[in-house]
Motif scaffolding. Structure first.
Motif, PDB file in Angstrom:
ATOM      1  N   ALA A 157      59.750 -37.738  66.559  1.00  0.00           N
ATOM      2  CA  ALA A 157      59.493 -37.320  67.938  1.00  0.00           C
ATOM      3  C   ALA A 157      60.804 -36.931  68.589  1.00  0.00           C
ATOM      4  CB  ALA A 157      58.840 -38.467  68.714  1.00  0.00           C
ATOM      5  N   SER A 158      60.748 -35.873  69.376  1.00  0.00           N
ATOM      6  CA  SER A 158      61.946 -35.367  70.034  1.00  0.00           C
ATOM      7  C   SER A 158      61.569 -34.692  71.349  1.00  0.00           C
ATOM      8  CB  SER A 158      62.629 -34.339  69.121  1.00  0.00           C
ATOM      9  OG  SER A 158      63.651 -33.654  69.792  1.00  0.00           O
ATOM     10  N   PRO A 159      62.456 -34.778  72.344  1.00  0.00           N
ATOM     11  CA  PRO A 159      62.201 -34.023  73.571  1.00  0.00           C
ATOM     12  C   PRO A 159      62.276 -32.513  73.344  1.00  0.00           C
ATOM     13  CG  PRO A 159      63.990 -35.620  73.900  1.00  0.00           C
ATOM     14  CD  PRO A 159      63.634 -35.623  72.451  1.00  0.00           C
ATOM     15  N   GLY A 160      62.944 -32.098  72.265  1.00  0.00           N
ATOM     16  CA  GLY A 160      63.090 -30.680  71.961  1.00  0.00           C
ATOM     17  C   GLY A 160      61.809 -30.058  71.444  1.00  0.00           C
ATOM     18  N   ALA A 161      61.839 -28.758  71.257  1.00  0.00           N
ATOM     19  CA  ALA A 161      60.635 -28.005  70.890  1.00  0.00           C
ATOM     20  C   ALA A 161      60.207 -28.198  69.443  1.00  0.00           C
ATOM     21  CB  ALA A 161      60.856 -26.524  71.157  1.00  0.00           C
ATOM     22  N   ILE A 162      61.153 -28.394  68.511  1.00  0.00           N
ATOM     23  CA  ILE A 162      60.749 -28.408  67.097  1.00  0.00           C
ATOM     24  C   ILE A 162      60.576 -29.810  66.529  1.00  0.00           C
ATOM     25  CG2 ILE A 162      61.663 -26.129  66.609  1.00  0.00           C
ATOM     26  CD1 ILE A 162      64.007 -27.493  65.205  1.00  0.00           C
ATOM     27  N   GLY A 163      60.685 -30.831  67.330  1.00  0.00           N
ATOM     28  CA  GLY A 163      60.274 -32.176  66.951  1.00  0.00           C
ATOM     29  C   GLY A 163      60.848 -32.730  65.666  1.00  0.00           C
ATOM     30  N   VAL A 170      54.270 -34.222  60.643  1.00  0.00           N
ATOM     31  CA  VAL A 170      54.091 -34.620  62.041  1.00  0.00           C
ATOM     32  C   VAL A 170      55.445 -34.532  62.725  1.00  0.00           C
ATOM     33  CG1 VAL A 170      53.387 -36.453  63.616  1.00  0.00           C
ATOM     34  CG2 VAL A 170      52.112 -36.068  61.496  1.00  0.00           C
ATOM     35  N   MET A 171      55.605 -33.480  63.512  1.00  0.00           N
ATOM     36  CA  MET A 171      56.831 -33.223  64.261  1.00  0.00           C
ATOM     37  C   MET A 171      56.439 -33.154  65.725  1.00  0.00           C
ATOM     38  SD  MET A 171      58.378 -30.361  61.716  1.00  0.00           S
ATOM     39  CE  MET A 171      58.454 -30.689  59.960  1.00  0.00           C
ATOM     40  N   ILE A 172      56.665 -34.246  66.427  1.00  0.00           N
ATOM     41  CA  ILE A 172      56.203 -34.367  67.809  1.00  0.00           C
ATOM     42  C   ILE A 172      57.252 -33.756  68.734  1.00  0.00           C
ATOM     43  CG2 ILE A 172      55.357 -35.934  69.594  1.00  0.00           C
ATOM     44  CD1 ILE A 172      54.828 -37.975  67.282  1.00  0.00           C
ATOM     45  N   THR A 204      58.497 -36.238  75.378  1.00  0.00           N
ATOM     46  CA  THR A 204      58.480 -36.966  76.652  1.00  0.00           C
ATOM     47  C   THR A 204      57.193 -36.703  77.425  1.00  0.00           C
ATOM     48  OG1 THR A 204      59.793 -35.187  77.621  1.00  0.00           O
ATOM     49  CG2 THR A 204      60.987 -37.160  76.913  1.00  0.00           C
ATOM     50  N   SER A 205      56.531 -35.583  77.152  1.00  0.00           N
ATOM     51  CA  SER A 205      55.263 -35.292  77.833  1.00  0.00           C
ATOM     52  C   SER A 205      54.057 -35.858  77.072  1.00  0.00           C
ATOM     53  CB  SER A 205      55.100 -33.784  78.008  1.00  0.00           C
ATOM     54  OG  SER A 205      54.928 -33.151  76.751  1.00  0.00           O
ATOM     55  N   ARG A 206      54.287 -36.431  75.906  1.00  0.00           N
ATOM     56  CA  ARG A 206      53.189 -36.929  75.077  1.00  0.00           C
ATOM     57  C   ARG A 206      53.056 -38.453  75.112  1.00  0.00           C
ATOM     58  NH1 ARG A 206      51.861 -32.186  72.880  1.00  0.00           N
ATOM     59  NH2 ARG A 206      53.524 -30.732  72.413  1.00  0.00           N
ATOM     60  N   PHE A 207      54.040 -39.121  75.704  1.00  0.00           N
ATOM     61  CA  PHE A 207      54.038 -40.573  75.851  1.00  0.00           C
ATOM     62  C   PHE A 207      54.096 -40.900  77.337  1.00  0.00           C
ATOM     63  CE2 PHE A 207      55.756 -39.766  71.680  1.00  0.00           C
ATOM     64  CZ  PHE A 207      55.270 -40.787  70.879  1.00  0.00           C
ATOM     65  N   THR A 253      48.143 -35.169  69.525  1.00  0.00           N
ATOM     66  CA  THR A 253      49.222 -35.819  68.773  1.00  0.00           C
ATOM     67  C   THR A 253      48.714 -37.090  68.113  1.00  0.00           C
ATOM     68  OG1 THR A 253      50.839 -34.879  70.311  1.00  0.00           O
ATOM     69  CG2 THR A 253      51.582 -36.709  68.927  1.00  0.00           C
ATOM     70  N   ARG A 254      47.872 -37.833  68.795  1.00  0.00           N
ATOM     71  CA  ARG A 254      47.271 -39.033  68.204  1.00  0.00           C
ATOM     72  C   ARG A 254      46.485 -38.649  66.939  1.00  0.00           C
ATOM     73  NH1 ARG A 254      47.115 -43.668  71.266  1.00  0.00           N
ATOM     74  NH2 ARG A 254      45.103 -44.332  70.411  1.00  0.00           N
ATOM     75  N   GLU A 255      45.774 -37.536  66.993  1.00  0.00           N
ATOM     76  CA  GLU A 255      45.028 -37.066  65.824  1.00  0.00           C
ATOM     77  C   GLU A 255      45.968 -36.704  64.673  1.00  0.00           C
ATOM     78  OE1 GLU A 255      42.460 -33.848  67.069  1.00  0.00           O
ATOM     79  OE2 GLU A 255      41.542 -35.100  68.617  1.00  0.00           O
ATOM     80  N   PHE A 256      47.090 -36.044  64.994  1.00  0.00           N
ATOM     81  CA  PHE A 256      48.074 -35.698  63.953  1.00  0.00           C
ATOM     82  C   PHE A 256      48.629 -36.953  63.284  1.00  0.00           C
ATOM     83  CE2 PHE A 256      49.076 -31.497  66.190  1.00  0.00           C
ATOM     84  CZ  PHE A 256      48.359 -30.759  65.274  1.00  0.00           C
TER      85      PHE A 256
END
Length: 188
Positions: free
Chosen positions: A117-123, A148-150, A154-157, A168-171
């Motif tokens: 997981a990363s705040p950046g675009a490519i996770g 799985v590259m989140i 920061t918008s997913r948690f 993301t939970r499904e991934f």
């Protein structure tokens, strides 16, 4: 016919930060574990000293031995890694270097799943690919898909570190199902 024993997975987080998105991703994975998979998170990464082969020859330090024992006892390993400077965080690489030393390095033939997981675009894509390169040498069996590259994590948690993004939970859950099923196939 008896059902197979559950697949025991050891989770490793490549971040030491209290508010780590990757630690949150591992906790979410534990919550989302499918039937037949048990995820335990290794909490001792902070105590592992910098790799020093002189120390190894005197015997593995207790935190390193605990990591080696945990990997050996697990049926599979799940790593959640951030990406630092386009690569693997030093603490994670250090732990892998320690754990993989002879005798009987515990990654040999071990199924490994990777996510990040990363705040950046490519996770964490680059860090994950670097981990895959290390595991080729160690002869670990890295699960190819799903990846799985989140990104934009920061918008997913939420503020408490709970994974709230349903897709993301499904991934994450699909990764766990694939890791469980592949580990069971390798047991045969």
């Amino acid at each position: 016919m008896a059902s197979p024993s559950p697949v025991k997975v050891l989770g490793l987080c490549g971040s030491l930060r209290r508010g780590s998105l990757n630690a949150a991703a591992l906790r979410a994975a534990r919550e989302l574990a499918p039937p037949g998979l048990e995820l335990t998170i290794f909490e001792g990464l902070r105590e592992i000293p910098p790799y020093d082969d002189d120390l190894r020859h005197d015997g593995y330090p207790p935190p390193v031995q605990a990591l080696r024992d945990g990997i050996r006892a697990a049926d599979a390993v799940l790593i959640a890694t951030p990406e630092y400077n386009y690569s693997v965080p030093g603490v994670l690489k250090n732990a892998i270097d320690w754990a993989s030393r002879p005798p009987e390095q515990p990654f040999e033939g071990k199924p490994v799943g990777i996510m990040g997981a990363s705040p950046g675009a490519i996770g964490t894509a680059r860090a994950q690919y670097h981990l895959r390169q290390s595991f080729v040498f160690l002869n670990a069996l890295v699960l190819n898909r799903p990846e799985v590259m989140i990104g934009q994590a920061t918008s997913r948690f939420d503020a408490e570190g709970r994974l709230t993004d349903e897709k993301t939970r499904e991934f994450v859950q699909s990764l766990l199902v694939a890791l469980r099923d592949w580990t069971l196939r390798l047991r045969r």
